[in-house]
Each structure stands twice: as C-alpha cells, then as structure tokens.
Design a protein around this motif. Structure first.
Motif, PDB file in Angstrom:
ATOM      1  N   UNK A 112       0.803  -1.219   0.044  1.00  0.00           N
ATOM      2  CA  UNK A 112       0.070   0.031  -0.081  1.00  0.00           C
ATOM      3  C   UNK A 112       0.640   1.034   0.008  1.00  0.00           C
ATOM      4  N   UNK A 113       1.970   1.335   0.507  1.00  0.00           N
ATOM      5  CA  UNK A 113       2.698   2.455   0.704  1.00  0.00           C
ATOM      6  C   UNK A 113       3.146   3.072  -0.404  1.00  0.00           C
ATOM      7  N   UNK A 114       2.861   4.275  -0.808  1.00  0.00           N
ATOM      8  CA  UNK A 114       3.136   5.036  -1.915  1.00  0.00           C
ATOM      9  C   UNK A 114       2.129   6.192  -2.451  1.00  0.00           C
ATOM     10  N   UNK A 115       2.066   6.691  -3.654  1.00  0.00           N
ATOM     11  CA  UNK A 115       1.412   7.580  -4.071  1.00  0.00           C
ATOM     12  C   UNK A 115       0.511   6.898  -5.267  1.00  0.00           C
ATOM     13  N   UNK A 116      -0.737   7.013  -5.491  1.00  0.00           N
ATOM     14  CA  UNK A 116      -1.776   6.264  -6.331  1.00  0.00           C
ATOM     15  C   UNK A 116      -2.438   7.544  -7.214  1.00  0.00           C
ATOM     16  N   UNK A 117      -2.539   7.443  -8.137  1.00  0.00           N
ATOM     17  CA  UNK A 117      -3.495   8.212  -8.833  1.00  0.00           C
ATOM     18  C   UNK A 117      -4.605   7.386  -9.649  1.00  0.00           C
TER      19      UNK A 117
ATOM     20  N   UNK B 156       2.941   1.060  12.715  1.00  0.00           N
ATOM     21  CA  UNK B 156       1.952   0.636  12.898  1.00  0.00           C
ATOM     22  C   UNK B 156       0.397   1.525  12.731  1.00  0.00           C
ATOM     23  N   UNK B 157       0.648   2.826  12.603  1.00  0.00           N
ATOM     24  CA  UNK B 157      -0.294   3.897  12.162  1.00  0.00           C
ATOM     25  C   UNK B 157      -0.329   4.234  10.722  1.00  0.00           C
ATOM     26  N   UNK B 158      -1.374   4.067  10.104  1.00  0.00           N
ATOM     27  CA  UNK B 158      -1.565   4.410   8.746  1.00  0.00           C
ATOM     28  C   UNK B 158      -2.080   5.829   8.602  1.00  0.00           C
ATOM     29  N   UNK B 159      -1.503   6.366   7.442  1.00  0.00           N
ATOM     30  CA  UNK B 159      -2.088   7.730   6.991  1.00  0.00           C
ATOM     31  C   UNK B 159      -2.454   7.544   5.494  1.00  0.00           C
TER      32      UNK B 159
ATOM     33  N   UNK C 292      -5.089   3.181  13.445  1.00  0.00           N
ATOM     34  CA  UNK C 292      -4.454   1.869  13.590  1.00  0.00           C
ATOM     35  C   UNK C 292      -5.540   0.911  13.211  1.00  0.00           C
ATOM     36  N   UNK C 293      -5.128  -0.234  12.390  1.00  0.00           N
ATOM     37  CA  UNK C 293      -6.173  -1.138  12.115  1.00  0.00           C
ATOM     38  C   UNK C 293      -6.649  -1.760  13.290  1.00  0.00           C
TER      39      UNK C 293
ATOM     40  N   UNK D  66     -15.160   5.446  11.407  1.00  0.00           N
ATOM     41  CA  UNK D  66     -14.683   4.526  10.719  1.00  0.00           C
ATOM     42  C   UNK D  66     -13.967   3.610  11.219  1.00  0.00           C
ATOM     43  N   UNK D  67     -13.813   2.347  10.883  1.00  0.00           N
ATOM     44  CA  UNK D  67     -12.949   1.166  11.450  1.00  0.00           C
ATOM     45  C   UNK D  67     -12.314   0.429  10.207  1.00  0.00           C
ATOM     46  N   UNK D  68     -10.842   0.430  10.267  1.00  0.00           N
ATOM     47  CA  UNK D  68     -10.227  -0.162   8.698  1.00  0.00           C
ATOM     48  C   UNK D  68      -9.439  -1.343   9.700  1.00  0.00           C
ATOM     49  N   UNK D  69      -9.678  -2.608   8.882  1.00  0.00           N
ATOM     50  CA  UNK D  69      -9.010  -3.961   9.066  1.00  0.00           C
ATOM     51  C   UNK D  69      -8.200  -4.186   7.899  1.00  0.00           C
TER      52      UNK D  69
END
Length: 137
Positions: free
Chosen positions: A7-12, A50-53, A68-69, A85-88
């Motif tokens: 997932x890490x990176x830039x996406x268009x 462990x924290x997503x942005x 955090x998931x 929201x809750x992300x898993x």
C-alpha cells in the motif's frame, strides 16, 4: 504480499465506474457530485509504527485520515459526512467500514492492493462503485 507491504506510495485515479450513483445513494448533493465526478484524486499512503495515514487530494480539496487497524476513529469525508470508521486488514485488502450518523447510510470501502495498482470498491445501500488506481513512480 500483505496490504502493508503493497500500500505505501502515491496512487492516481485511472478509472471510475458508478461513482455518481454511489454519491447519490449517500445523499450527496448535485453540486458536490459534479465536482466529485470531475476530480482525479491522488491517494498517498504511509505507515509509521503501525499507524496508517491516507492523504487524498484533488486540485480543489483534500482529506487526511490516520488510524491503527481495528481501532475506530472519527472521519469527515470529502463530501462533508461525519462517520465513525474502522479499518481492518485481510491479506492484501484494506477494508474500511464507515458508520454514518443516525438516519444516514453506512458505507464500505475495500482497497485491494496489487504491486502497481489497487481496486477500490465502494458500497452504500444497493449501489457499488469501482475506482482503479495506479502507482505513481
């Protein structure tokens, strides 16, 4: 590979199907839908301890969520809705459940990551939208 590895990176945004119907189902107004349909968002995803942005930006606006998931958090969506929201994580998928305020529809967003792309599937009520993103080098 796991979602965190991909997932890490830039996406268009490359392609979008049924986004207007998805926004209508959520009760998004006409003017906001016009802007949303023309926007070509970029998502920038990072993970730190462990924290997503996830930063989502267009030429007109942007949002940022940090989580955090498995831990619920408050989110104001780009169309102005307030949700919890809750992300898993499930394999290479990041699954985001948005619980709406009273009398509003919940939404489910699944990002299915591959090496150089991800498919984002958004569902609200009986409407499903797909949005394809490509990794920016």
């Amino acid at each position: 590979m796991a979602a965190a590895d991909l997932a890490v990176g830039k996406w268009d945004l490359e392609n979008s199907e049924n986004f207007d119907e998805y926004m209508k189902e959520l009760g998004v107004g006409f003017a906001t839908r016009l802007i949303g349909n023309k926007a070509k968002p970029r998502q920038e995803i990072s993970i730190d301890n462990g924290e997503w942005t996830i930063k989502t930006s267009t030429s007109l606006s942007g949002t940022e969520i940090k989580f955090k998931p498995g831990v619920p958090f408050q989110e104001k969506t780009m169309d102005g809705r307030n949700v919890t929201s809750t992300c898993t994580i499930d394999g290479n998928k990041l699954i985001q459940n948005q619980k709406a305020e009273k009398d509003k529809l919940d939404s489910n967003i699944v990002r299915d990551f591959k090496k150089d792309s991800f498919l984002m599937t958004l569902t609200a009520g009986k409407v499903t939208c797909t949005r394809e993103y490509k990794k920016v080098n």
